[in-house]
Design a protein around this motif. Structure first.
Motif, PDB file in Angstrom:
ATOM      1  N   GLN A  18       0.924   6.312  -7.095  1.00 57.84           N
ATOM      2  CA  GLN A  18      -0.343   7.018  -7.623  1.00 57.84           C
ATOM      3  C   GLN A  18       0.261   8.393  -7.393  1.00 57.84           C
ATOM      4  O   GLN A  18      -0.496   9.272  -8.092  1.00 57.84           O
ATOM      5  CB  GLN A  18      -1.416   6.497  -6.708  1.00 57.84           C
ATOM      6  N   ALA A  19       0.824   8.929  -6.354  1.00 63.93           N
ATOM      7  CA  ALA A  19       1.119  10.476  -6.311  1.00 63.93           C
ATOM      8  C   ALA A  19       2.001  10.778  -7.195  1.00 63.93           C
ATOM      9  O   ALA A  19       2.017  11.724  -7.871  1.00 63.93           O
ATOM     10  CB  ALA A  19       1.857  10.456  -4.735  1.00 63.93           C
TER      11      ALA A  19
ATOM     12  N   SER B   8       0.807   3.718  -2.906  1.00 70.03           N
ATOM     13  CA  SER B   8       0.355   5.388  -2.893  1.00 70.03           C
ATOM     14  C   SER B   8       1.800   6.230  -3.305  1.00 70.03           C
ATOM     15  O   SER B   8       1.152   7.309  -4.020  1.00 70.03           O
ATOM     16  CB  SER B   8       0.122   5.624  -1.473  1.00 70.03           C
TER      17      SER B   8
ATOM     18  N   GLU C  44       0.931  -1.000  -0.014  1.00 72.55           N
ATOM     19  CA  GLU C  44      -0.094  -0.050   0.128  1.00 72.55           C
ATOM     20  C   GLU C  44       0.888   1.253  -0.105  1.00 72.55           C
ATOM     21  O   GLU C  44       0.393   2.275  -0.627  1.00 72.55           O
ATOM     22  CB  GLU C  44      -0.775  -0.063   1.191  1.00 72.55           C
ATOM     23  N   ARG C  45       1.876   1.271   0.852  1.00 73.83           N
ATOM     24  CA  ARG C  45       2.967   2.409   0.713  1.00 73.83           C
ATOM     25  C   ARG C  45       3.394   2.546  -0.834  1.00 73.83           C
ATOM     26  O   ARG C  45       3.298   3.744  -0.870  1.00 73.83           O
ATOM     27  CB  ARG C  45       3.800   2.152   1.857  1.00 73.83           C
TER      28      ARG C  45
END
Length: 139
Positions: free
Chosen positions: A25-26, A22, A18-19
């Motif tokens: 995605q950023a 993200s 998940e880290r």
């Protein structure tokens, strides 16, 4: 296994995935990656088993800047208040040493000076948007 009995490759946890997802995605949101690259990397993120494979997916992306803690005593008015409280405390302690009184009576004025500085810092912090859990950091 290496010589200490620790596995050389660690399995990735969901939080690790998940880290990294993200971060990808950023980077896509910032325009560093195209939509196809984001989709490809996210597909790879969720299918990886080891942490070293996750690190390869973000090695070409800039590292996120570390979050800075808010500085409560950073405002010039609070710094002046602290300086005045310290000078007054030193003067009161000097007066106590000269007076020869056996008990330390400057404790009460110093306590109220400290309280006034803390309240002033808290009010300035509330105006700047600090929250209760941020803590107090001296700059």
């Amino acid at each position: 296994m290496d010589t200490n009995g620790i596995p050389s490759r660690l399995r990735a946890a969901d939080t690790d995935r998940e880290r990294v997802a993200s971060l990808i995605q950023a980077a896509g949101g910032e325009g560093r990656l195209s939509l196809e690259e984001v989709e490809e990397r996210l597909g790879t993120v969720y299918s990886t088993k080891y942490t070293d494979e996750l690190e390869k997916l973000t090695s070409d992306l800039p590292k996120p800047a570390p979050k800075r803690r808010p500085v409560a005593f950073g405002h010039p008015a609070v710094r002046i208040h602290v300086a005045i409280a310290v000078v007054l405390s030193v003067l009161v302690i000097a007066r106590w040493t000269v007076s020869g009184v056996p008990f330390f009576w400057p404790a009460m004025p110093m306590f109220w000076l400290a309280m006034s500085v803390l309240v002033h810092a808290r009010v300035r912090g509330a105006r700047r948007g600090f929250r209760r859990g941020d803590g107090v950091v001296v700059a």
